[in-house]
Design a protein around this motif. Sequence first.
Motif, PDB file in Angstrom:
ATOM      1  N   LYS A 104     -10.401  -0.582   1.666  1.00 28.78           N
ATOM      2  CA  LYS A 104      -9.893   0.564   0.906  1.00 28.78           C
ATOM      3  C   LYS A 104      -9.984   0.228  -0.579  1.00 28.78           C
ATOM      4  O   LYS A 104      -9.318  -0.676  -1.058  1.00 28.78           O
ATOM      5  CB  LYS A 104      -8.458   0.886   1.305  1.00 28.78           C
ATOM      6  CG  LYS A 104      -7.922   2.146   0.664  1.00 28.78           C
ATOM      7  CD  LYS A 104      -6.594   2.552   1.264  1.00 28.78           C
ATOM      8  CE  LYS A 104      -6.188   3.935   0.780  1.00 28.78           C
ATOM      9  NZ  LYS A 104      -4.975   4.406   1.430  1.00 28.78           N
ATOM     10  N   LEU A 105     -10.847   0.959  -1.304  1.00 28.98           N
ATOM     11  CA  LEU A 105     -11.033   0.752  -2.736  1.00 28.98           C
ATOM     12  C   LEU A 105     -10.150   1.735  -3.488  1.00 28.98           C
ATOM     13  O   LEU A 105     -10.262   2.951  -3.301  1.00 28.98           O
ATOM     14  CB  LEU A 105     -12.508   0.943  -3.112  1.00 28.98           C
ATOM     15  CG  LEU A 105     -12.879   0.842  -4.588  1.00 28.98           C
ATOM     16  CD1 LEU A 105     -12.507  -0.513  -5.164  1.00 28.98           C
ATOM     17  CD2 LEU A 105     -14.362   1.118  -4.785  1.00 28.98           C
ATOM     18  N   ILE A 106      -9.267   1.194  -4.321  1.00 24.77           N
ATOM     19  CA  ILE A 106      -8.254   1.991  -5.015  1.00 24.77           C
ATOM     20  C   ILE A 106      -8.388   1.764  -6.518  1.00 24.77           C
ATOM     21  O   ILE A 106      -8.427   0.613  -6.984  1.00 24.77           O
ATOM     22  CB  ILE A 106      -6.835   1.580  -4.561  1.00 24.77           C
ATOM     23  CG1 ILE A 106      -6.718   1.669  -3.044  1.00 24.77           C
ATOM     24  CG2 ILE A 106      -5.765   2.409  -5.244  1.00 24.77           C
ATOM     25  CD1 ILE A 106      -5.591   0.859  -2.467  1.00 24.77           C
ATOM     26  N   GLY A 107      -8.422   2.838  -7.282  1.00 22.04           N
ATOM     27  CA  GLY A 107      -8.509   2.734  -8.734  1.00 22.04           C
ATOM     28  C   GLY A 107      -7.171   2.401  -9.358  1.00 22.04           C
ATOM     29  O   GLY A 107      -6.119   2.710  -8.805  1.00 22.04           O
ATOM     30  N   GLY A 108      -7.223   1.744 -10.518  1.00 22.52           N
ATOM     31  CA  GLY A 108      -6.005   1.439 -11.265  1.00 22.52           C
ATOM     32  C   GLY A 108      -5.405   2.705 -11.845  1.00 22.52           C
ATOM     33  O   GLY A 108      -6.060   3.750 -11.931  1.00 22.52           O
ATOM     34  N   GLU A 109      -4.156   2.620 -12.254  1.00 22.81           N
ATOM     35  CA  GLU A 109      -3.438   3.814 -12.694  1.00 22.81           C
ATOM     36  C   GLU A 109      -3.798   4.268 -14.094  1.00 22.81           C
ATOM     37  O   GLU A 109      -3.878   5.453 -14.365  1.00 22.81           O
ATOM     38  CB  GLU A 109      -1.931   3.577 -12.574  1.00 22.81           C
ATOM     39  CG  GLU A 109      -1.497   3.448 -11.133  1.00 22.81           C
ATOM     40  CD  GLU A 109       0.004   3.395 -10.992  1.00 22.81           C
ATOM     41  OE1 GLU A 109       0.718   3.696 -11.962  1.00 22.81           O
ATOM     42  OE2 GLU A 109       0.456   3.052  -9.889  1.00 22.81           O
TER      43      GLU A 109
END
Length: 198
Positions: free
Chosen positions: A168-173
């Motif tokens: 699961k690739l999640i972007g920073g906020e």
Amino acid sequence: KTLLFILTALIVLSCKAQTPLVSLDTYRHQTPSGSYFKDLNNEFDKFVGTWKFTNGNTELIISLQKKEMIFNGKFYEDLIIGEYKYISNGIIVVNTLPLLNDMTVTGRYHNISGRGISNNNDSPTCDSCSANERRLNLFFDDPLRPYLSASITLRYLVGTSPEQITVKLIGGESTILPAEDSPVLMRVPYGTYTMTKQ
């Protein structure tokens, strides 16, 4: 010469014996400098190797290695490091795989790196995980967009043949863009990929 060799070996072994071993999920502030965050239960081992996602002419390949007792300036730590290749519509968008065996790139300087362990109720939550299942959280970098932050969460799918993981690739906020027209997304799209061991 033999005596000198034996004395040197004893000093090295003595230094290593004095390094406190702690598990990967121990909080840093609870450990003295020089501690060794070790993969005591070999949780990294199942993630080591080359993994591939394919959907039509879109492909993501991730290759991961385990590195032991890397010194980060304050602690020793076992790490998972890796690199990747992403192909979209048959065109190579990004390929950092050659860096995996580049001796000038070490430890956390790889585009995939880390040692984070999470349980099923840690973010990102996992409703389908078993109660004591543990996942791996790593940093994910795009070398052409170093101002962007992202992470990947790896879950080993028990009982699959051939072996599979979900990534699961999640972007920073938030981030500070170097220029107004700078890209705001990684070149690898955010989302979940089911990958098969090669």
